[in-house]
Design an enzyme around this catalytic site. Structure first.
Site, PDB file in Angstrom:
ATOM      1  N   GLU A 175       0.983  -1.160  -0.082  1.00 43.92           N
ATOM      2  CA  GLU A 175       0.138   0.176  -0.055  1.00 43.92           C
ATOM      3  C   GLU A 175       0.822   1.270   0.045  1.00 43.92           C
ATOM      4  O   GLU A 175       0.796   2.072   0.812  1.00 43.92           O
ATOM      5  CB  GLU A 175      -0.790   0.057   1.190  1.00 43.92           C
ATOM      6  N   GLU A 291      -6.022 -10.762  -1.224  1.00 42.67           N
ATOM      7  CA  GLU A 291      -6.824 -10.644   0.257  1.00 42.67           C
ATOM      8  C   GLU A 291      -8.266 -10.742  -0.123  1.00 42.67           C
ATOM      9  O   GLU A 291      -8.994 -10.069   0.398  1.00 42.67           O
ATOM     10  CB  GLU A 291      -6.313  -9.386   1.069  1.00 42.67           C
TER      11      GLU A 291
HETATM   12  O1  9MR Z   1      -6.719  -8.515   8.761  1.00 42.37           O
HETATM   13  C1  9MR Z   1      -5.872  -7.625   9.525  1.00 42.37           C
HETATM   14  C2  9MR Z   1      -6.310  -7.243  10.744  1.00 42.37           C
HETATM   15  O2  9MR Z   1      -6.449  -8.182  11.824  1.00 42.37           O
HETATM   16  C3  9MR Z   1      -5.530  -6.182  11.441  1.00 42.37           C
HETATM   17  O3  9MR Z   1      -6.014  -5.638  12.688  1.00 42.37           O
HETATM   18  C4  9MR Z   1      -5.247  -5.314  10.285  1.00 42.37           C
HETATM   19  C5  9MR Z   1      -4.045  -4.204  10.782  1.00 42.37           C
HETATM   20  O4  9MR Z   1      -3.053  -4.657  11.017  1.00 42.37           O
HETATM   21  O5  9MR Z   1      -4.805  -5.583   9.163  1.00 42.37           O
HETATM   22  C6  9MR Z   1      -5.419  -6.525   8.343  1.00 42.37           C
HETATM   23  O6  9MR Z   1      -5.069  -6.887   7.434  1.00 42.37           O
HETATM   24  C7  9MR Z   1      -4.915  -5.971   6.174  1.00 42.37           C
HETATM   25  C8  9MR Z   1      -3.816  -6.401   5.510  1.00 42.37           C
HETATM   26  O7  9MR Z   1      -2.621  -6.256   6.414  1.00 42.37           O
HETATM   27  C9  9MR Z   1      -3.428  -5.453   4.508  1.00 42.37           C
HETATM   28  N1  9MR Z   1      -4.423  -4.914   3.565  1.00 42.37           N
HETATM   29  C10 9MR Z   1      -5.758  -4.801   4.125  1.00 42.37           C
HETATM   30  C11 9MR Z   1      -6.162  -6.041   5.380  1.00 42.37           C
HETATM   31  C12 9MR Z   1      -7.393  -5.612   5.984  1.00 42.37           C
HETATM   32  O8  9MR Z   1      -7.467  -4.664   6.858  1.00 42.37           O
END
Ligand code: 9MR
Length: 382
Positions: A175, A291
């Site tokens: 990102e 994802e």
């Molecule tokens: O699913 C993840 C969640 O449990 C965490 O709290 C969050 C912050 O670290 O990240 C989520 O995963 C994200 C991923 O790392 C990057 N793309 C978006 C995902 C969903 O927010």
């Protein structure tokens, strides 16, 4: 009588009843989608798992898991082993999970997931080495313009070396584009950009390639899927970034398209999406769907109606992206509705549990599972 109402009335029997239920629930923004889905049976041939159906087409299928959920749930483990050919830690390889203090690394939890993947002969995938979120508490006080490069290089080297030769792929940078931030080349305002300038991206790939020459190195990005103006601008900025990295000989091998789809977002523009995928492929890059999930936050309360609409979105999306042969993998962000980030990030206002994933909360396949299976079965072979 409105045209919409007439459309609904044109559908008979069970489908008609469901359509009325949909109408009552005020799903009036997507009448064609709802009616279209009502006619679909989402029929699947045979019993085989998603990983086998994917493999038959030269694709990899898998999902993201948190260590705690997976370790504590034998049923989830059984479904994971059955369905998934690749596993990615949902949070365990992020900075705040690995770095309790500036000079310590704690791999306990990511190692558990790596061992689980290995024991069950699954591929293992890394997420993520460089991100603006999930930085440890100490980061703000300790990291600055003078030492940022040292921290970045040390982090990437240590983490990639630990799994070197065993990692299918790494989301090296996650990102990095956000045109709304108003920075050069659409880059996101992040501590890395602030401390190191735009070159932090190239540096990250070079360091990762040196420490683990076997891993596929991926640039992972969100909000690329829909056809709004913002997404259009973001896709253009991502393409420019990838072009620049490739032209400078940066060791980058693939684009990860997160694919957090949203049921109320409206139709996808298949033509625009296909042309973006083909532009990425023409740079010599592979593409991973990293994802995937479909938020049903704003859909009607009836779970059967929701499941049908969500499944339709899965099948429509995957049938477009899998047309592009550079797409080599599909991963869901979670496997069962029992554990999904969407329950806390975008819960439903009626308090009903969200249903964004292929398996329900008792690990039974939903129509979304059928939709993914059908998309794999219909995909051209890689
Ligand atoms: O699913 C993840 C969640 O449990 C965490 O709290 C969050 C912050 O670290 O990240 C989520 O995963 C994200 C991923 O790392 C990057 N793309 C978006 C995902 C969903 O927010």
């Amino acid at each position: 009588m409105s045209r919409r109402r007439l459309l609904y009335m044109g559908v008979s029997g069970f489908a008609g009843a469901l359509a009325v239920a949909v109408a009552k629930d005020r799903l009036l923004i997507y009448p064609s989608q709802a009616v279209y889905n009502l006619k679909k049976d989402f029929k699947v041939v045979g019993q085989s798992s998603l990983k086998k159906r994917a493999a038959a087409k030269g694709l990899i299928y898998g999902a993201a898991f948190g260590r705690d959920f997976l370790a504590s749930d034998k049923k989830l483990q059984a479904s994971t082993v059955r369905e998934c050919g690749i596993l990615v830690p949902e949070n365990e390889l992020k900075w705040d999970a690995l770095r309790p203090t500036p000079d310590k690394f704690d791999f306990t939890r990511s190692d558990w997931l790596a061992a689980f993947a290995r024991t069950h002969k699954m591929l293992f995938r890394g997420h993520t080495l460089v991100w603006y979120q999930q930085l440890p508490q100490w980061f703000k006080e300790v990291v600055n313009r003078q030492n940022a490069e040292k921290f970045l290089v040390e982090h990437i080297t240590t983490v990639t070396k630990r799994y070197a030769g065993r990692m299918h792929s790494w989301d090296v940078v996650n990102e990095a584009i956000e045109p709304d931030d108003g920075q050069q080349a659409g880059l996101r305002q992040s501590p890395w950009l602030q401390f190191l300038g735009a070159d932090y991206i190239e540096l990250a790939y070079r360091v990762a390639a040196q420490a683990d020459p076997k891993a596929m190195l991926v640039y992972n990005e969100n909000a690329l899927e829909y056809s709004g103006y913002k997404e259009e601008v973001k896709r253009t900025a991502v393409l420019k970034l990838l072009e620049r990295l490739k032209s400078r000989g940066t060791p980058i091998h693939a684009l990860g398209i997160q694919s957090h789809l949203v049921a109320q977002e409206g139709a996808l523009n298949a033509k625009k999406l296909r042309s973006f995928l083909s532009d990425v492929a023409s740079l010599g890059l592979k593409i991973l769907i990293t994802e995937l999930d479909v938020s049903d936050q704003k859909l009607p309360s009836n779970p059967a109606v929701r499941d049908r609409i969500v499944a339709g979105i899965y099948e429509d999306y995957l049938s477009v992206v899998l047309d592009e042969k550079a797409v080599i993998a599909v991963l869901n962000w979670g496997l069962s509705d029992r554990h999904t980030w969407l329950s806390t990030f975008t819960p439903r206002s009626d308090g009903a549990p969200v249903r964004p994933l292929p398996l329900d909360s008792s690990f039974k396949p939903k129509l979304a599972w059928n939709a993914i299976a059908r998309a794999f079965d219909q995909a051209p072979k890689r």
